[in-house]
Design a protein around this motif. Structure first.
Motif, PDB file in Angstrom:
ATOM      1  N   SER A  77      51.353 -20.384 -52.053  1.00  0.00           N
ATOM      2  CA  SER A  77      51.181 -20.699 -50.632  1.00  0.00           C
ATOM      3  C   SER A  77      51.405 -19.452 -49.787  1.00  0.00           C
ATOM      4  CB  SER A  77      52.116 -21.832 -50.212  1.00  0.00           C
ATOM      5  OG  SER A  77      53.470 -21.491 -50.435  1.00  0.00           O
ATOM      6  N   ALA A  78      51.086 -19.551 -48.515  1.00  0.00           N
ATOM      7  CA  ALA A  78      50.945 -18.364 -47.668  1.00  0.00           C
ATOM      8  C   ALA A  78      52.158 -17.438 -47.662  1.00  0.00           C
ATOM      9  CB  ALA A  78      50.612 -18.801 -46.246  1.00  0.00           C
ATOM     10  N   PHE A  79      53.365 -17.998 -47.705  1.00  0.00           N
ATOM     11  CA  PHE A  79      54.559 -17.159 -47.619  1.00  0.00           C
ATOM     12  C   PHE A  79      55.368 -17.159 -48.910  1.00  0.00           C
ATOM     13  CE2 PHE A  79      53.339 -18.029 -43.295  1.00  0.00           C
ATOM     14  CZ  PHE A  79      53.501 -16.794 -42.671  1.00  0.00           C
ATOM     15  N   ALA A  80      54.726 -17.552 -50.008  1.00  0.00           N
ATOM     16  CA  ALA A  80      55.435 -17.588 -51.289  1.00  0.00           C
ATOM     17  C   ALA A  80      55.831 -16.193 -51.752  1.00  0.00           C
ATOM     18  CB  ALA A  80      54.573 -18.268 -52.345  1.00  0.00           C
ATOM     19  N   ALA A  81      54.938 -15.237 -51.608  1.00  0.00           N
ATOM     20  CA  ALA A  81      55.221 -13.880 -52.087  1.00  0.00           C
ATOM     21  C   ALA A  81      56.233 -13.160 -51.207  1.00  0.00           C
ATOM     22  CB  ALA A  81      53.927 -13.075 -52.163  1.00  0.00           C
ATOM     23  N   SER A  82      56.230 -13.470 -49.904  1.00  0.00           N
ATOM     24  CA  SER A  82      57.108 -12.757 -48.972  1.00  0.00           C
ATOM     25  C   SER A  82      58.406 -13.499 -48.697  1.00  0.00           C
ATOM     26  CB  SER A  82      56.380 -12.530 -47.648  1.00  0.00           C
ATOM     27  OG  SER A  82      56.091 -13.771 -47.017  1.00  0.00           O
ATOM     28  N   SER A  83      58.578 -14.689 -49.254  1.00  0.00           N
ATOM     29  CA  SER A  83      59.785 -15.510 -49.038  1.00  0.00           C
ATOM     30  C   SER A  83      59.946 -15.936 -47.589  1.00  0.00           C
ATOM     31  CB  SER A  83      61.047 -14.755 -49.478  1.00  0.00           C
ATOM     32  OG  SER A  83      60.926 -14.300 -50.793  1.00  0.00           O
ATOM     33  N   GLY A  84      58.859 -16.163 -46.904  1.00  0.00           N
ATOM     34  CA  GLY A  84      58.938 -16.448 -45.479  1.00  0.00           C
ATOM     35  C   GLY A  84      58.922 -15.142 -44.725  1.00  0.00           C
ATOM     36  N   GLY A  85      59.906 -14.939 -43.855  1.00  0.00           N
ATOM     37  CA  GLY A  85      59.961 -13.681 -43.133  1.00  0.00           C
ATOM     38  C   GLY A  85      61.217 -13.566 -42.305  1.00  0.00           C
ATOM     39  N   PRO A  86      61.593 -12.347 -41.906  1.00  0.00           N
ATOM     40  CA  PRO A  86      62.823 -12.145 -41.135  1.00  0.00           C
ATOM     41  C   PRO A  86      62.721 -12.587 -39.683  1.00  0.00           C
ATOM     42  CG  PRO A  86      61.677 -10.064 -41.459  1.00  0.00           C
ATOM     43  CD  PRO A  86      60.946 -11.080 -42.280  1.00  0.00           C
ATOM     44  N   ASP A  87      61.519 -12.660 -39.136  1.00  0.00           N
ATOM     45  CA  ASP A  87      61.332 -13.071 -37.746  1.00  0.00           C
ATOM     46  C   ASP A  87      61.586 -14.572 -37.625  1.00  0.00           C
ATOM     47  OD1 ASP A  87      60.350 -13.751 -35.195  1.00  0.00           O
ATOM     48  OD2 ASP A  87      58.821 -12.186 -35.266  1.00  0.00           O
ATOM     49  N   SER A  88      62.416 -14.977 -36.668  1.00  0.00           N
ATOM     50  CA  SER A  88      62.739 -16.396 -36.520  1.00  0.00           C
ATOM     51  C   SER A  88      61.521 -17.233 -36.144  1.00  0.00           C
ATOM     52  CB  SER A  88      63.842 -16.593 -35.477  1.00  0.00           C
ATOM     53  OG  SER A  88      63.413 -16.158 -34.196  1.00  0.00           O
ATOM     54  N   ALA A  89      60.448 -16.593 -35.685  1.00  0.00           N
ATOM     55  CA  ALA A  89      59.213 -17.330 -35.431  1.00  0.00           C
ATOM     56  C   ALA A  89      58.649 -17.924 -36.719  1.00  0.00           C
ATOM     57  CB  ALA A  89      58.173 -16.419 -34.781  1.00  0.00           C
ATOM     58  N   LEU A  90      59.104 -17.412 -37.864  1.00  0.00           N
ATOM     59  CA  LEU A  90      58.676 -17.925 -39.168  1.00  0.00           C
ATOM     60  C   LEU A  90      59.734 -18.827 -39.800  1.00  0.00           C
ATOM     61  CD1 LEU A  90      57.063 -14.700 -40.705  1.00  0.00           C
ATOM     62  CD2 LEU A  90      55.874 -16.707 -39.784  1.00  0.00           C
ATOM     63  N   SER A  91      60.614 -19.388 -38.986  1.00  0.00           N
ATOM     64  CA  SER A  91      61.706 -20.188 -39.552  1.00  0.00           C
ATOM     65  C   SER A  91      61.191 -21.403 -40.311  1.00  0.00           C
ATOM     66  CB  SER A  91      62.670 -20.624 -38.446  1.00  0.00           C
ATOM     67  OG  SER A  91      62.019 -21.469 -37.508  1.00  0.00           O
ATOM     68  N   ARG A  92      60.183 -22.085 -39.773  1.00  0.00           N
ATOM     69  CA  ARG A  92      59.654 -23.266 -40.463  1.00  0.00           C
ATOM     70  C   ARG A  92      59.058 -22.875 -41.811  1.00  0.00           C
ATOM     71  NH1 ARG A  92      54.843 -26.401 -37.545  1.00  0.00           N
ATOM     72  NH2 ARG A  92      54.207 -24.215 -37.362  1.00  0.00           N
ATOM     73  N   GLU A  93      58.239 -21.831 -41.814  1.00  0.00           N
ATOM     74  CA  GLU A  93      57.599 -21.406 -43.055  1.00  0.00           C
ATOM     75  C   GLU A  93      58.637 -20.937 -44.078  1.00  0.00           C
ATOM     76  OE1 GLU A  93      56.642 -20.741 -40.014  1.00  0.00           O
ATOM     77  OE2 GLU A  93      54.622 -21.600 -39.903  1.00  0.00           O
ATOM     78  N   THR A  94      59.700 -20.295 -43.593  1.00  0.00           N
ATOM     79  CA  THR A  94      60.771 -19.861 -44.491  1.00  0.00           C
ATOM     80  C   THR A  94      61.508 -21.063 -45.070  1.00  0.00           C
ATOM     81  OG1 THR A  94      61.026 -17.824 -43.193  1.00  0.00           O
ATOM     82  CG2 THR A  94      62.844 -18.432 -44.662  1.00  0.00           C
ATOM     83  N   ALA A  95      61.799 -22.041 -44.220  1.00  0.00           N
ATOM     84  CA  ALA A  95      62.473 -23.254 -44.697  1.00  0.00           C
ATOM     85  C   ALA A  95      61.625 -23.969 -45.741  1.00  0.00           C
ATOM     86  CB  ALA A  95      62.760 -24.182 -43.520  1.00  0.00           C
ATOM     87  N   TYR A  96      60.332 -24.066 -45.481  1.00  0.00           N
ATOM     88  CA  TYR A  96      59.457 -24.783 -46.408  1.00  0.00           C
ATOM     89  C   TYR A  96      59.343 -24.076 -47.753  1.00  0.00           C
ATOM     90  CZ  TYR A  96      57.715 -28.094 -42.866  1.00  0.00           C
ATOM     91  OH  TYR A  96      57.592 -29.097 -41.940  1.00  0.00           O
ATOM     92  N   ILE A  97      59.337 -22.741 -47.733  1.00  0.00           N
ATOM     93  CA  ILE A  97      59.215 -22.055 -49.023  1.00  0.00           C
ATOM     94  C   ILE A  97      60.533 -22.139 -49.795  1.00  0.00           C
ATOM     95  CG2 ILE A  97      59.855 -19.671 -48.426  1.00  0.00           C
ATOM     96  CD1 ILE A  97      56.912 -20.895 -50.636  1.00  0.00           C
ATOM     97  N   ILE A  98      61.667 -22.215 -49.093  1.00  0.00           N
ATOM     98  CA  ILE A  98      62.935 -22.477 -49.789  1.00  0.00           C
ATOM     99  C   ILE A  98      62.847 -23.812 -50.519  1.00  0.00           C
ATOM    100  CG2 ILE A  98      65.376 -23.058 -49.451  1.00  0.00           C
ATOM    101  CD1 ILE A  98      65.423 -20.990 -47.174  1.00  0.00           C
ATOM    102  N   ASN A  99      62.343 -24.835 -49.833  1.00  0.00           N
ATOM    103  CA  ASN A  99      62.194 -26.148 -50.468  1.00  0.00           C
ATOM    104  C   ASN A  99      61.274 -26.074 -51.682  1.00  0.00           C
ATOM    105  OD1 ASN A  99      63.830 -27.464 -48.573  1.00  0.00           O
ATOM    106  ND2 ASN A  99      62.107 -27.876 -47.208  1.00  0.00           N
ATOM    107  N   ALA A 100      60.191 -25.316 -51.558  1.00  0.00           N
ATOM    108  CA  ALA A 100      59.247 -25.201 -52.677  1.00  0.00           C
ATOM    109  C   ALA A 100      59.882 -24.466 -53.850  1.00  0.00           C
ATOM    110  CB  ALA A 100      57.979 -24.485 -52.219  1.00  0.00           C
ATOM    111  N   TYR A 101      60.616 -23.389 -53.568  1.00  0.00           N
ATOM    112  CA  TYR A 101      61.311 -22.671 -54.642  1.00  0.00           C
ATOM    113  C   TYR A 101      62.291 -23.596 -55.364  1.00  0.00           C
ATOM    114  CZ  TYR A 101      59.860 -18.136 -52.539  1.00  0.00           C
ATOM    115  OH  TYR A 101      59.161 -17.059 -52.044  1.00  0.00           O
ATOM    116  N   LEU A 102      63.061 -24.365 -54.597  1.00  0.00           N
ATOM    117  CA  LEU A 102      64.053 -25.255 -55.201  1.00  0.00           C
ATOM    118  C   LEU A 102      63.385 -26.333 -56.047  1.00  0.00           C
ATOM    119  CD1 LEU A 102      66.506 -25.663 -52.182  1.00  0.00           C
ATOM    120  CD2 LEU A 102      66.955 -24.417 -54.306  1.00  0.00           C
TER     121      LEU A 102
END
Length: 374
Positions: free
Chosen positions: A158-183
């Motif tokens: 998925s779009a942010f799988a390789a980057s683990s989301g991102g440091p910018d808080s504007a990507l908080s949702r995408e970061t949270a979702y990829i954490i769920n996917a990793y788990l």
């Protein structure tokens, strides 16, 4: 003991009426036909929080309304549909909560559409469309390898799988979702699968710091809720000691900064002074009760793990504001509200599973409303 009064409901479909009978012990409507005494965990209607009763009623009425294979297949990946926010996960939880396996058919309708979408795109879907929980649950219950494959593809492609989301808080949702996917992928135990979970977690913790210290230009309360959900999922799997303090800090800041006493909700967006984006200009003062139940469970979890009574009171206010203020007519909004509000009730009831302890929601006693709006 005389038979106690039953809370009146008006289910809009026969399906909802059928499920309501199955939930009767949860809402004070169950009785022993020969003796007139309560059965199981049935309680007097007046003993159960009106918000819990309304939440159950909405679950049945709107859940049955959105359980339409034809609609799901017709709408496909339109983001107003019940698949969005993981409709399969919501329907599986209704099945477990009610004890009626027919709700699993509703979950299957969502799985059919969403899994095909993921597989056909080799997992390369936008970061805000990553919903692994329903797929994982389908694999657990059926052993269908296609659902397992879809989870792994989301975690890797998925779009942010390789980057683990991102440091910018504007990507908080995408970061949270990829954490769920990793788990979810880790739970499947795929051999040789290496996922940058710690990087994503570090980003999520950084987002919380940015919201609190004001370096973030804006914060959307519902995305804060999604971040906390992912971190709580992490804590449940790993016991990460950073999570409780992070959740507490985020919730205290959110309450102090954004809580609207009228309706016990939050604005759609909170903006740093001077920020003049379109969303900040038009939505900063807009209450968003439809999103409350993406936030309330975090308060309940904090109370569950720490015993903090203030978190319980605040969470109950947010839960009530969402239950009585949300419009569930659209599938997306229904799933927003039932994505993880089951966890809210579990933690407020002090239990780990409705499957092992059916009817426990009848024991949930919400704090009394505060006239001060705290």
């Amino acid at each position: 003991m005389s038979k106690r009064a039953c809370i009146p409901f008006a289910p809009v479909t026969q399906l909802a009426a059928t499920f309501l009978l199955l939930l009767a012990p949860l809402v004070g409507c169950g009785s022993n036909s020969s003796s007139g005494t309560e059965t199981g965990s049935a309680r007097a209607a007046g003993d159960v929080s009106p918000a819990v009763l309304q939440w159950q009623h909405n679950m049945l009425v709107f859940g049955s309304r959105h359980c339409s294979r034809e609609t799901i297949q017709t709408q496909q990946t339109w983001e107003g549909g019940v698949w969005y926010y993981d409709g399969a996960r919501a329907f599986y939880q209704i099945a477990d909560y009610s004890g009626d396996r027919r709700w699993e058919e509703c979950a299957r309708y969502v799985i059919e559409m969403y899994r095909s979408y993921v597989l056909e795109n080799q997992g390369q879907v936008p970061g805000w469309r990553v919903f692994p929980h329903g797929l994982l649950e389908h694999y657990r219950r059926t052993g269908d390898e296609r659902s397992r494959d879809a989870v792994l593809l989301l975690a890797q492609g998925s779009a942010f799988a390789a980057s683990s989301g991102g440091p910018d808080s504007a990507l908080s949702r995408e970061t949270a979702y990829i954490i769920n996917a990793y788990l979810a992928a880790q739970e499947l135990g795929a051999p040789g699968l290496e996922l940058p979970l710690e990087t994503a977690v570090s980003y999520a913790l950084g987002h919380i710091r940015a919201w609190i210290d004001g370096t973030a230009a804006s914060a959307k309360p519902f995305m804060i809720g999604l971040t906390l959900e992912a971190l709580i999922n992490l804590h449940g799997r790993t016991g990460d000691p950073r999570v409780p303090d992070a959740v507490r800090s985020a919730l205290n800041w959110l309450w102090d900064t954004g809580h609207l006493a009228a309706g016990h909700t939050f604005p759609f967006i909170l903006c740093r002074e001077g920020v003049r984006s379109e969303e900040c200009r038009t939505l900063q003062d807009s209450p968003a009760p439809d999103l409350n139940l993406l936030i309330a469970p975090a308060f309940a979890w904090l109370h569950f793990v720490s015993g903090d009574e203030e978190s319980a009171v605040r969470g109950d206010r947010v839960f009530e504001g969402g239950v009585f203020g949300a419009d569930l007519s659209a599938g997306k909004r229904f799933t927003q509200n039932y994505r993880w509000s089951f966890d809210y009730l579990r933690w407020r009831a002090g239990i780990t599973s409705f499957v092992q302890q059916p009817g426990a929601a009848a024991n949930v006693q919400l704090a009394r409303p505060s006239m001060s709006g705290r």
